[in-house]
Design a protein around this motif. Structure first.
Motif, PDB file in Angstrom:
ATOM      1  N   PHE A 130       0.945  -1.339   0.020  1.00 13.82           N
ATOM      2  CA  PHE A 130       0.161   0.269   0.386  1.00 13.82           C
ATOM      3  C   PHE A 130       0.440   1.604   0.291  1.00 13.82           C
ATOM      4  N   ALA A 131       2.221   1.075   0.872  1.00 12.65           N
ATOM      5  CA  ALA A 131       2.852   2.490   0.922  1.00 12.65           C
ATOM      6  C   ALA A 131       3.892   2.458  -0.474  1.00 12.65           C
ATOM      7  N   ASP A 132       3.996   1.688  -1.393  1.00 13.22           N
ATOM      8  CA  ASP A 132       4.373   1.777  -2.117  1.00 13.22           C
ATOM      9  C   ASP A 132       3.587   2.406  -3.533  1.00 13.22           C
ATOM     10  N   ILE A 133       2.095   1.624  -3.430  1.00 15.17           N
ATOM     11  CA  ILE A 133       1.457   2.071  -4.705  1.00 15.17           C
ATOM     12  C   ILE A 133       1.360   3.409  -4.374  1.00 15.17           C
ATOM     13  N   GLY A 134       0.274   3.875  -3.357  1.00 12.98           N
ATOM     14  CA  GLY A 134       0.268   4.916  -2.771  1.00 12.98           C
ATOM     15  C   GLY A 134      -1.281   5.231  -3.608  1.00 12.98           C
ATOM     16  N   ASP A 135      -0.974   6.594  -4.685  1.00  9.05           N
ATOM     17  CA  ASP A 135      -2.637   6.830  -5.648  1.00  9.05           C
ATOM     18  C   ASP A 135      -2.715   6.345  -6.513  1.00  9.05           C
ATOM     19  N   ARG A 136      -1.918   6.022  -6.785  1.00  8.76           N
ATOM     20  CA  ARG A 136      -1.065   4.990  -8.389  1.00  8.76           C
ATOM     21  C   ARG A 136      -2.122   4.252  -9.547  1.00  8.76           C
ATOM     22  N   PHE A 137      -3.104   3.263  -8.249  1.00  8.22           N
ATOM     23  CA  PHE A 137      -4.001   2.575  -8.360  1.00  8.22           C
ATOM     24  C   PHE A 137      -4.498   2.266  -7.656  1.00  8.22           C
ATOM     25  N   GLU A 138      -5.337   1.369  -7.717  1.00  8.22           N
ATOM     26  CA  GLU A 138      -6.763   0.932  -6.607  1.00  8.22           C
ATOM     27  C   GLU A 138      -6.234  -0.896  -6.899  1.00  8.22           C
ATOM     28  N   LEU A 139      -5.604  -1.058  -5.821  1.00  7.42           N
ATOM     29  CA  LEU A 139      -5.141  -2.470  -5.490  1.00  7.42           C
ATOM     30  C   LEU A 139      -6.060  -3.582  -5.026  1.00  7.42           C
ATOM     31  N   GLY A 140      -6.328  -4.171  -5.778  1.00  6.93           N
ATOM     32  CA  GLY A 140      -7.003  -5.292  -4.724  1.00  6.93           C
ATOM     33  C   GLY A 140      -6.592  -6.692  -4.521  1.00  6.93           C
ATOM     34  N   ALA A 141      -7.389  -7.714  -4.363  1.00  4.48           N
ATOM     35  CA  ALA A 141      -6.768  -8.723  -3.058  1.00  4.48           C
ATOM     36  C   ALA A 141      -7.576 -10.227  -3.682  1.00  4.48           C
ATOM     37  N   ALA A 142      -6.945 -11.326  -3.977  1.00  2.00           N
ATOM     38  CA  ALA A 142      -8.273 -12.308  -4.401  1.00  2.00           C
ATOM     39  C   ALA A 142      -7.444 -13.889  -3.989  1.00  2.00           C
ATOM     40  N   PHE A 143      -8.823 -14.800  -3.660  1.00  2.88           N
ATOM     41  CA  PHE A 143      -8.046 -16.028  -3.541  1.00  2.88           C
ATOM     42  C   PHE A 143      -6.962 -16.530  -4.654  1.00  2.88           C
ATOM     43  N   LEU A 144      -6.267 -17.638  -4.644  1.00  2.00           N
ATOM     44  CA  LEU A 144      -5.203 -17.533  -5.480  1.00  2.00           C
ATOM     45  C   LEU A 144      -6.002 -19.114  -6.741  1.00  2.00           C
ATOM     46  N   PRO A 145      -6.136 -18.806  -7.493  1.00  4.65           N
ATOM     47  CA  PRO A 145      -7.085 -19.840  -8.657  1.00  4.65           C
ATOM     48  C   PRO A 145      -6.790 -20.743  -8.667  1.00  4.65           C
ATOM     49  N   ALA A 146      -7.778 -21.885  -8.501  1.00  4.89           N
ATOM     50  CA  ALA A 146      -7.142 -23.817  -9.165  1.00  4.89           C
ATOM     51  C   ALA A 146      -7.815 -23.698 -10.165  1.00  4.89           C
ATOM     52  N   PRO A 147      -7.256 -25.022 -10.469  1.00  6.37           N
ATOM     53  CA  PRO A 147      -7.601 -26.270 -11.847  1.00  6.37           C
ATOM     54  C   PRO A 147      -8.897 -26.083 -11.794  1.00  6.37           C
ATOM     55  N   ASP A 148      -9.738 -26.062 -13.163  1.00  5.17           N
ATOM     56  CA  ASP A 148     -10.673 -25.516 -13.009  1.00  5.17           C
ATOM     57  C   ASP A 148     -11.387 -27.161 -12.733  1.00  5.17           C
ATOM     58  N   ASP A 149     -10.546 -27.980 -13.068  1.00  8.85           N
ATOM     59  CA  ASP A 149     -11.876 -29.422 -12.697  1.00  8.85           C
ATOM     60  C   ASP A 149     -11.130 -29.145 -10.573  1.00  8.85           C
ATOM     61  N   VAL A 150     -10.995 -28.754 -10.384  1.00 10.92           N
ATOM     62  CA  VAL A 150     -10.868 -28.920  -8.504  1.00 10.92           C
ATOM     63  C   VAL A 150     -11.336 -28.358  -7.649  1.00 10.92           C
ATOM     64  N   GLU A 151     -11.910 -28.511  -6.343  1.00 11.84           N
ATOM     65  CA  GLU A 151     -12.287 -27.655  -6.043  1.00 11.84           C
ATOM     66  C   GLU A 151     -11.586 -27.590  -4.580  1.00 11.84           C
ATOM     67  N   TRP A 152     -11.530 -25.955  -4.497  1.00  8.42           N
ATOM     68  CA  TRP A 152     -10.102 -24.874  -4.492  1.00  8.42           C
ATOM     69  C   TRP A 152     -10.312 -25.724  -2.859  1.00  8.42           C
ATOM     70  N   GLY A 153      -9.018 -26.529  -2.686  1.00  9.69           N
ATOM     71  CA  GLY A 153      -8.396 -27.174  -1.165  1.00  9.69           C
ATOM     72  C   GLY A 153      -8.082 -25.620  -0.228  1.00  9.69           C
ATOM     73  N   GLY A 154      -6.872 -24.892  -0.332  1.00 10.66           N
ATOM     74  CA  GLY A 154      -6.507 -23.955  -0.206  1.00 10.66           C
ATOM     75  C   GLY A 154      -5.336 -23.700   0.748  1.00 10.66           C
ATOM     76  N   VAL A 155      -4.944 -22.467   1.424  1.00  5.64           N
ATOM     77  CA  VAL A 155      -3.580 -22.167   1.264  1.00  5.64           C
ATOM     78  C   VAL A 155      -2.969 -23.148   2.422  1.00  5.64           C
ATOM     79  N   VAL A 156      -1.274 -22.637   2.785  1.00 10.19           N
ATOM     80  CA  VAL A 156      -0.441 -23.498   3.382  1.00 10.19           C
ATOM     81  C   VAL A 156       0.014 -21.919   4.063  1.00 10.19           C
ATOM     82  N   ILE A 157       0.268 -22.355   5.682  1.00  6.15           N
ATOM     83  CA  ILE A 157       0.408 -21.149   6.655  1.00  6.15           C
ATOM     84  C   ILE A 157       2.104 -21.018   6.290  1.00  6.15           C
ATOM     85  N   GLY A 158       2.459 -19.844   6.176  1.00 11.59           N
ATOM     86  CA  GLY A 158       4.324 -19.420   5.770  1.00 11.59           C
ATOM     87  C   GLY A 158       4.385 -18.244   6.839  1.00 11.59           C
TER      88      GLY A 158
END
Length: 414
Positions: free
Chosen positions: A253-281
């Motif tokens: 957010f700090a780097d972008i400033g007012d350049r554009f509107e930032l979006g955030a979304a879930f990671l995509p999954a293969p078309d034929d798979v039920e979305w599993g989830g993410v791993v903790i990092g």
């Protein structure tokens, strides 16, 4: 009565370690007369773990050590720490409000070995302005591979790319979990020590095929191993979508400033798979064995403070890392943050939506740094056109399987 001094080694560089963590430790030290924590930066996660092992051998380790999530198996096998289950059994209410998905990563064979600290996962960052310019709905980000490719193609042209990426094994691990596929055998090393890599499965191959197809159609900006170059391309508006850590929200957010509107979304999954989830990092904090009971209790006192609602709220607001205690979500300052920046909430929603499977719990192996290196080389070979995704991952899996077997033999694991 003098305070009990506790030494805490960490791997948080930059402003997070220098400013945010330092301010947190200073405030804690000034708030009570029981414990004095000295936080010492020891370089990268790899450097820190190596220094810790050397300190153990020299008989001069710190009381607390901050270790990346992929060091979990190695830390357990060192047999040099106090499983925190010892304290949890005495004070079980500590876990009542902690996020289950975070705890599950660090719980092996029913034992919680360490306390989650700077916890994150990967998320899709995107430029809402570029979505609008391409006639895409900025409130409907892509959820499948086919949508992801289509969106990227529509935002590519005139020196701009629909997707940008750099070679980083952690992103592969995240996408594999989203496809609910395991990285190694034996329940990702959680039912028994892993003996073989399995990431060269159909889902792993599909990840590298996706990247290769996008590079071939011109919608993929490849910055090699340079994460800073990718960040700069995204912030400047050259790239519409990228994968990044949720721990980088505040700085992005700090780097972008007012350049554009930032979006955030879930990671995509293969078309034929039920979305599993993410791993903790990210990382967790481990307590070294061999200190006096007084020092152990002092270290535990600090760890309890670390996962309090107020502490985790501070960490979340200033970095983007997850609040470990769910009660932090009810605090006015956190609710105000999410109202102003709903992207922070999307990251939490993604974590909470993740199904708890062996795939999303994450792999536990003692050679994870070597495994990441093998994956990164496979990604490089595919993007350069030297190998097909299947060939590259088969070669990487053979290398990692051999490394796992050497490690298991060295540690006496069966």
């Amino acid at each position: 009565m003098a305070k009990v001094k506790i030494e805490f080694w960490h791997a948080l560089g930059g402003a997070i370690g220098r400013d945010i963590l330092t301010a947190f430790i200073d405030e804690f030290n000034a708030s009570q007369d029981i414990v004095e924590v000295e936080a010492i930066y020891q370089g990268s996660y790899d450097d820190l773990l190596n220094k810790y092992i050397l300190a153990l051998q020299a008989g001069d380790p710190p009381h607390l050590v901050h270790v990346y999530e992929i060091g979990t198996r190695r830390m357990i096998d060192l047999k040099a720490t106090v499983p925190l289950q010892k304290f949890i059994d005495r004070e079980p209410e500590i876990l009542e409000h902690l996020v289950p998905n975070l705890l599950s990563y660090y719980t092996i064979d029913g034992q919680l070995y360490s306390i989650p600290f700077n916890s994150s996962n990967a998320i899709l960052y995107y430029n809402k302005d570029m979505f609008r310019e391409a006639g895409l709905d900025p409130e409907r980000p892509p959820r499948t591979y086919s949508e992801f490719r289509e969106y990227a193609r529509r935002m590519t042209g005139n020196g701009k790319y629909g997707f940008g990426n750099y070679i980083y094994g952690w992103y592969f691990e995240q996408l594999l979990a989203v496809a609910d596929a395991e990285y190694v055998n034996n329940g990702n090393g959680r039912l028994a020590p892993a003996t073989a890599a399995t990431f060269n499965n159909e889902r792993g191959v599909a990840i590298l095929q996706l990247f290769k197809d996008m590079k071939d159609d011109g919608s993929y900006l490849d910055t090699g191993r340079d994460g800073d170059a990718l960040r700069a391309a995204f912030v400047s508006g050259q790239v519409a979508m990228r994968i990044g850590s949720t721990g980088g929200f505040a700085s992005t957010f700090a780097d972008i400033g007012d350049r554009f509107e930032l979006g955030a979304a879930f990671l995509p999954a293969p078309d034929d798979v039920e979305w599993g989830g993410v791993v903790i990092g990210g990382g967790s904090i481990w307590m070294t064995a061999g200190f006096s009971e007084e020092e152990e209790e002092a270290a535990w006192y600090f760890l309890k403070h670390l996962v309090s609602p107020e502490s985790t709220a501070y960490w979340h607001i200033n970095t983007g890392y997850f609040p470990v205690d769910r009660r932090a979500m009810e605090l006015p300052e956190v609710q105000a943050l999410h109202e102003r920046y709903p992207q922070f909430r999307v990251a939490i929603d993604q974590l909470e939506a993740s199904r708890q499977t062996y795939a999303t719990q994450g792999a536990v192996i003692g050679v994870f740094p070597e495994a990441r290196k093998a994956i990164e080389e496979a990604m490089e070979y595919v993007l350069l056109g030297y190998m097909t995704p299947k060939e590259a991952l088969d070669e990487a899996a053979a290398q990692v399987t051999a490394a796992i077997r050497r490690y298991n033999a060295q540690m006496g694991l069966r």
